[in-house]
Design a protein around this motif. Sequence first.
Motif, PDB file in Angstrom:
ATOM      1  N   ARG A  56       0.828  -1.208   0.000  1.00  0.00           N
ATOM      2  CA  ARG A  56       0.000   0.000   0.000  1.00  0.00           C
ATOM      3  C   ARG A  56       0.856   1.249   0.000  1.00  0.00           C
ATOM      4  NH1 ARG A  56      -3.212  -2.898   3.948  1.00  0.00           N
ATOM      5  NH2 ARG A  56      -2.335  -1.601   5.620  1.00  0.00           N
ATOM      6  N   VAL A  57       1.948   1.214   0.761  1.00  0.00           N
ATOM      7  CA  VAL A  57       2.861   2.355   0.801  1.00  0.00           C
ATOM      8  C   VAL A  57       3.460   2.612  -0.586  1.00  0.00           C
ATOM      9  CG1 VAL A  57       5.096   3.141   1.687  1.00  0.00           C
ATOM     10  CG2 VAL A  57       3.408   2.167   3.250  1.00  0.00           C
ATOM     11  N   ALA A  58       3.849   1.542  -1.274  1.00  0.00           N
ATOM     12  CA  ALA A  58       4.436   1.699  -2.604  1.00  0.00           C
ATOM     13  C   ALA A  58       3.434   2.297  -3.583  1.00  0.00           C
ATOM     14  CB  ALA A  58       4.934   0.344  -3.117  1.00  0.00           C
ATOM     15  N   ALA A  59       2.161   1.861  -3.500  1.00  0.00           N
ATOM     16  CA  ALA A  59       1.131   2.409  -4.389  1.00  0.00           C
ATOM     17  C   ALA A  59       0.903   3.894  -4.099  1.00  0.00           C
ATOM     18  CB  ALA A  59      -0.168   1.619  -4.227  1.00  0.00           C
ATOM     19  N   ALA A  60       0.872   4.264  -2.811  1.00  0.00           N
ATOM     20  CA  ALA A  60       0.663   5.671  -2.451  1.00  0.00           C
ATOM     21  C   ALA A  60       1.850   6.528  -2.893  1.00  0.00           C
ATOM     22  CB  ALA A  60       0.447   5.790  -0.944  1.00  0.00           C
ATOM     23  N   ARG A  61       3.049   6.006  -2.718  1.00  0.00           N
ATOM     24  CA  ARG A  61       4.233   6.755  -3.162  1.00  0.00           C
ATOM     25  C   ARG A  61       4.256   6.912  -4.681  1.00  0.00           C
ATOM     26  NH1 ARG A  61       9.729   6.623  -0.048  1.00  0.00           N
ATOM     27  NH2 ARG A  61       9.028   6.923   2.090  1.00  0.00           N
ATOM     28  N   ALA A  62       3.821   5.885  -5.397  1.00  0.00           N
ATOM     29  CA  ALA A  62       3.787   5.977  -6.858  1.00  0.00           C
ATOM     30  C   ALA A  62       2.800   7.053  -7.303  1.00  0.00           C
ATOM     31  CB  ALA A  62       3.409   4.619  -7.449  1.00  0.00           C
ATOM     32  N   ALA A  63       1.648   7.142  -6.632  1.00  0.00           N
ATOM     33  CA  ALA A  63       0.676   8.175  -6.969  1.00  0.00           C
ATOM     34  C   ALA A  63       1.228   9.569  -6.699  1.00  0.00           C
ATOM     35  CB  ALA A  63      -0.618   7.948  -6.174  1.00  0.00           C
ATOM     36  N   ALA A  64       1.920   9.726  -5.562  1.00  0.00           N
ATOM     37  CA  ALA A  64       2.508  11.030  -5.243  1.00  0.00           C
ATOM     38  C   ALA A  64       3.615  11.396  -6.231  1.00  0.00           C
ATOM     39  CB  ALA A  64       3.048  11.024  -3.812  1.00  0.00           C
ATOM     40  N   ARG A 102      -0.199  18.362   3.716  1.00  0.00           N
ATOM     41  CA  ARG A 102       0.646  17.304   3.142  1.00  0.00           C
ATOM     42  C   ARG A 102       0.201  15.930   3.639  1.00  0.00           C
ATOM     43  NH1 ARG A 102       5.141  20.866   4.929  1.00  0.00           N
ATOM     44  NH2 ARG A 102       5.816  22.131   3.155  1.00  0.00           N
ATOM     45  N   VAL A 103      -0.089  15.834   4.937  1.00  0.00           N
ATOM     46  CA  VAL A 103      -0.549  14.564   5.488  1.00  0.00           C
ATOM     47  C   VAL A 103      -1.885  14.174   4.868  1.00  0.00           C
ATOM     48  CG1 VAL A 103      -1.300  13.390   7.594  1.00  0.00           C
ATOM     49  CG2 VAL A 103       0.728  14.847   7.646  1.00  0.00           C
ATOM     50  N   ALA A 104      -2.766  15.156   4.633  1.00  0.00           N
ATOM     51  CA  ALA A 104      -4.054  14.862   4.009  1.00  0.00           C
ATOM     52  C   ALA A 104      -3.866  14.297   2.605  1.00  0.00           C
ATOM     53  CB  ALA A 104      -4.906  16.135   3.964  1.00  0.00           C
ATOM     54  N   TRP A 105      -2.914  14.836   1.873  1.00  0.00           N
ATOM     55  CA  TRP A 105      -2.622  14.285   0.547  1.00  0.00           C
ATOM     56  C   TRP A 105      -2.155  12.829   0.654  1.00  0.00           C
ATOM     57  CZ3 TRP A 105      -3.841  15.644  -4.207  1.00  0.00           C
ATOM     58  CH2 TRP A 105      -4.150  16.976  -4.501  1.00  0.00           C
ATOM     59  N   THR A 106      -1.345  12.532   1.654  1.00  0.00           N
ATOM     60  CA  THR A 106      -0.855  11.159   1.832  1.00  0.00           C
ATOM     61  C   THR A 106      -1.997  10.209   2.180  1.00  0.00           C
ATOM     62  OG1 THR A 106       1.308  11.963   2.580  1.00  0.00           O
ATOM     63  CG2 THR A 106       0.743   9.700   3.123  1.00  0.00           C
ATOM     64  N   ILE A 107      -2.891  10.643   3.077  1.00  0.00           N
ATOM     65  CA  ILE A 107      -4.038   9.806   3.427  1.00  0.00           C
ATOM     66  C   ILE A 107      -4.898   9.557   2.193  1.00  0.00           C
ATOM     67  CG2 ILE A 107      -6.153   9.712   4.819  1.00  0.00           C
ATOM     68  CD1 ILE A 107      -4.662  11.365   6.947  1.00  0.00           C
ATOM     69  N   SER A 108      -5.054  10.600   1.388  1.00  0.00           N
ATOM     70  CA  SER A 108      -5.815  10.448   0.144  1.00  0.00           C
ATOM     71  C   SER A 108      -5.147   9.449  -0.802  1.00  0.00           C
ATOM     72  CB  SER A 108      -5.953  11.813  -0.540  1.00  0.00           C
ATOM     73  OG  SER A 108      -6.547  11.705  -1.816  1.00  0.00           O
ATOM     74  N   ASP A 109      -3.809   9.506  -0.901  1.00  0.00           N
ATOM     75  CA  ASP A 109      -3.093   8.554  -1.765  1.00  0.00           C
ATOM     76  C   ASP A 109      -3.252   7.122  -1.272  1.00  0.00           C
ATOM     77  OD1 ASP A 109      -2.189  10.576  -3.434  1.00  0.00           O
ATOM     78  OD2 ASP A 109      -0.321  10.864  -2.329  1.00  0.00           O
ATOM     79  N   LEU A 110      -3.256   6.931   0.044  1.00  0.00           N
ATOM     80  CA  LEU A 110      -3.436   5.580   0.588  1.00  0.00           C
ATOM     81  C   LEU A 110      -4.842   5.047   0.308  1.00  0.00           C
ATOM     82  CD1 LEU A 110      -1.540   5.954   3.986  1.00  0.00           C
ATOM     83  CD2 LEU A 110      -0.954   4.377   2.148  1.00  0.00           C
ATOM     84  N   ARG A 111      -5.818   5.950   0.218  1.00  0.00           N
ATOM     85  CA  ARG A 111      -7.188   5.540  -0.107  1.00  0.00           C
ATOM     86  C   ARG A 111      -7.379   5.358  -1.612  1.00  0.00           C
ATOM     87  NH1 ARG A 111     -11.108   8.337   0.046  1.00  0.00           N
ATOM     88  NH2 ARG A 111     -10.243  10.433   0.205  1.00  0.00           N
TER      89      ARG A 111
END
Length: 502
Positions: free
Chosen positions: A410-418, A471-480
């Motif tokens: 999940r972390v890798a997918a969120a980082r890829a989106a960012a 910034r944290v909100a963007w990360t939470i959004s990427d994880l979702r």
Amino acid sequence: MPLGRAYSVAVAGVDGQLVEIEADIGQGLPSLHLVGRPDTTLQESRDRVRAAVTNSGERWPDGRVVLALSPATLPKVGSVYDLALASAVLDAAGAVPAHKLAKAVLLGELALDGRIRRVRGILPAVLAARTAGRSTVVVPMAALPEAALVDGIEVLGAATLRALLDWLRGDGELFVPDRVETAPEWTGGDLSEVVGQDDARWALEVAAAGGHHLLLTGPPGIGKTMLAQRLPGLLPPLSERESLEVTAIHSVAGTLSDKHPLITIPPFVAPHHSSSVSAMVGGGSGSARPGAVSRAHRGVLLLDECAEVSKAVLEALRTPLEEGEVRIARRDGIARYPARFQLILAANPCPCAPARDIDCICAPLARRRYLGKLSGPLMDRIDLWVQMHSQAAGAFSGEDAESSETVRARVAAARAAAADRWKDFGWTLNAEVPGHILRQRFRLPREALAPVENALKHGRMSARGADRAIRVAWTISDLRGSPIPTAQDVLQALNFRQRGGS
């Protein structure tokens, strides 16, 4: 008699500069003089070089020997020049041909019997030699795997000065590097070993996905350190460029492994709470050495028992946290070390730290002072604050928790989106994005920003804290998997900013 020439490299920070060494043998009483701003260690090389040459079966020239290191204005520090100094003298004496010396860079310290010893900073020195257009670099045998990490330049290893001289004369061959073995995967434990603590686990996942800093508080034995030690296992491997960056820092620090010199996984550094400012951010006498914040570059820096850390050390973290770089001023210039790391702070809530908060015997003032070392400006740079509570039940339930591998996906997918979102700007993590970009070019809808504006209006948050919450909100959004944060994501990010709340 003609001049002798050889080449070496001066390393300052993680940057190297080619140094030309000229040797002149003139009339006068036998002596050896070094010019070109040598430090004490380099001045002492006169005796090492003379003894190594003699004990290698060569004749030391009779006369006055002058060795000039150029550029003369550049401070020369350390013993890395020994091999080049000896070769330049023998070149001036006509004992070795000059055609190989003209293209090679020589790195290494000489023992009195002619053995070549390893020195720090081999990797940045080889990189500098390649940048300067040299075709060959000769390094100590012990540093051959490290030097072999650099492509585009011939790397050779020499065990003794005698072997180097035979190679220069065409009478022998030097060692070539073997294939560099890949470092093993992270072995610091799995997230499935952590019992309960769902809020803290979620905060750790958010921190890993966005590169955010994290504060964990709670009674002793609750799992703060255990969680922090598992953060590197959630991070993706370093890219090739990042690996060379991190390896160069550890080369200068002298902490590279002989078997696996290339660092491919995010480093994890956990200095003792009694560490000094120099140990934390770098420094020391002579050449400034990288500190813990630089050794944790592209990785994780854990400050366990952070309330016991000196206030001066904690305040020294503010600039590296904001700028991702350490600049250590010296009389002769400034040494720069990269320091873009994730900071994890772990602390007990008070000095007595009972298992239950109701059992605390500390005076209210003592409790306030205990975490009072964490100043407002430092806390303003921490994105996630989590208070952990004792596990009342379920510690021995036997239920399997999520593993690091599952969370890492999940972390890798969120980082890829960012990374895809910020690729036109050169950033890869949400934590790296400047605030004005978030407020202007990627401004959230008004309804999503309403909680942040309300917190600013009532003075519960600074402008910098608001940027970090977004910034944290963007990360939470990427994880979702959402393309843009919602009001719920922003509220959750604000809850992470509440001191002592989660």
